[in-house]
Write an enzyme that holds these catalytic residues in place. Sequence first.
Site: not given
Length: 756
Positions: A362, A469, A603, A627, A637, A674
């Site tokens: 968070h 997202r 991906e 990805d 990563r 992206c």
Amino acid sequence: MLEVLRKIVQEVSTAPDLDSVLDLIVRRIQRAMRTQVCSVYLYDDDAERYSLMATQGLNPDAVGRVSLSSSEGIVSMVGQRAEPINLEDASVHPRYTYLKDTGEEQFHAFLGVPIIHHRDVLGVLVVQQKEVRRFDESEEAFLVTLSAQLAGVIAHAEATGLIRPQGEGETESERRFEGIAGSPGVAIGQVVVIVPPADLSVVPDKVATDIDHEIESFEAALALVRKDIKVVGRSLSKRLRAEEQALFDVYLRMLDDNALAGEVIEQIRGGQWAQGALRMVVMEHVQQFSMMDDPYLRERATDIKDLGRRVLAYMQESGPAEIEFPEDTILVADEITPAMLGEVPSDKLLGLVSVHGSGNSHAAILARSMGIPTIMGALDLPYTRLDGRKVIIDGYSGRVYIDPSDDLRSAYMDILRGEQEMAAELATLKDMPAETRDGFRMPLWVNTGLVADVARALERGAEGIGLYRTEIPFMIRDFFPSEQEQLQTYRRQLEAFHPRPVTMRTLDIGGDKALPYFPIQEENPFLGWRGIRVTLDHPEIFLVQVRAMLRAGEGLGNLRIMLPMVTSVHEVDEACRQIDRAVSELRDEGYAIEQPQVGVMVEVPAAVYQVRRFARRVDFISVGSNDLTQYLLAVDRNNPRVAGLYVSYHPAVLRALEYIAREAHKESVPVSICGEMASEPGGALLLMAMGYDVLSMNATNLPKIKSAIRGVTKIEADELLQQVMGMDDADEIHHLLRRRLRELGLSQLTRPVIPD
């Protein structure tokens, strides 16, 4: 042997310093293997020597005084070969070197194994015996296993300063620590260490003598913590949107009677005193979450632990300690939580460092939305000794510098000044097109996840959203949002960008993203149930989300729907059928719904070789390069041990990207990308030359990319791509890109190289 090994590892993990660790290791191994000698030699890079640092069986006075050069003795041969050497009589070996101060002339049998950490030989672990014999295979395996455990301890001790190199010029200044880049940017400031207000682990069990009083004490502390969290939430309200403030609502719900509070009261009614009941409940939840494989769910353990400590602090009548924050605060903690973030005045907080945690926490989500440079997972950082120290944090590389030298500080000050100057200069490009000097137009879009991202994107002249997202609004709740709640969230994105296109990715959970109320427990989540696989298995979730997207786009006409992690045409066909069904149902219900454009994300390697098949079924192709790079290179990563192997300019990655663009265009379907590569000036030029129709990136980097494109001709970009595609090494490619940008007069877009 296995039980002995387990006990040694447990003891090592609790030892206070390296000397204690080494002494414990040699004593335990000598006893376990029933051998006369066990010794540890550590390698000093500066002196190029192996020094005896601990022994059980040799002369203890030799410790710290006896050493061997890197080409001297059998010990150094173990280090050179980086493999075990097992001799029945070391004294007759041609490399044998007698060290008179050790008293080892009476010992013949010799087994030495290297201590290796991340390919570097840190030292040698040795056992010896008087008799002439070879140590058997089980003994050798045992010692190799111990050396692997010892390697991590020594590496950590060296990194945190528990041991020092024996060369001259030793200093505490400019020590560098590696972590994971959580939020980009550079910050120079003074450390303020936040430590837990109370320690739950030491609370003893006690029988409650007055149950009503214990419940009253607990509820009073609970009320104060609720008040603190509300105050913190309000203090951040000007910097966060409602969507981000929902994180604090999650905190408050954890304290509800139906959650932690109810369980604690139940334990008190069973006869446990309030503090003991709190410890039992909180630690049980922490243990359960900490053992979960999913990174997001593990982060919930941090939230629960933080709440428990705060409640305990009030129960112990200590309350939160008053902290004075300097103007240039760098907040450091074992685990940064959202509540900690809100305790610092926003105008004083320059950066964050968390010893534990990941980009899924968070705190990291909030830091990115607030534009605060952040480093997560700095495991070796000796944070308890840093309060008040000057530091530099590099949110691009994930590095922390303690007490930086004047030269290093000056270098980073130049970066900060350069970024400020460049930001002002780039701001003038907002309304200008991303067009090369010879007239080639390159559309630049942005990746978003929070409402706050939209304002930043529009300020920087974004022409569309290439990736929204949608999972982030799901992640900050304790239950699936309703169709109406999703509609409101999506409508804000679509309206803010209208008439520009907004590409909404359907729910992409699994892997490194999970929902606390929809746990996915798998041995290998990145190769498991994730992305489109989850939503097609749960059409009720997929249809609700698609309906919300379609209704949100009513009357706007700028919605595009994108499907994540597809691997087969069957998945594409099934998802398209579901979308068509949602369109038909909504039209039957009286909504004026347009048929949206639908695309897929490439991906995974399997999708690379099916691009033309996908292109015949959809309106656009988009490459998720982050990805795709991870899957092509088999590198996570977010894992500090292998993050250095994650390289966007790996020849295999570049060839795959070029192939995708070429295959999509054979079907006359536009292709976008992206990912981080599109956010780098050199990478953007290569992608433009490959034929990508749209580049989508984070809003922060968009002005840089626009400047890079406006500073070259399309012919120059094509020539650069041709040169790069003939190269075999990622590092050489990276250096070439930096050099060409400087030659093209774009050196201001490349970050200065900071000396190691």
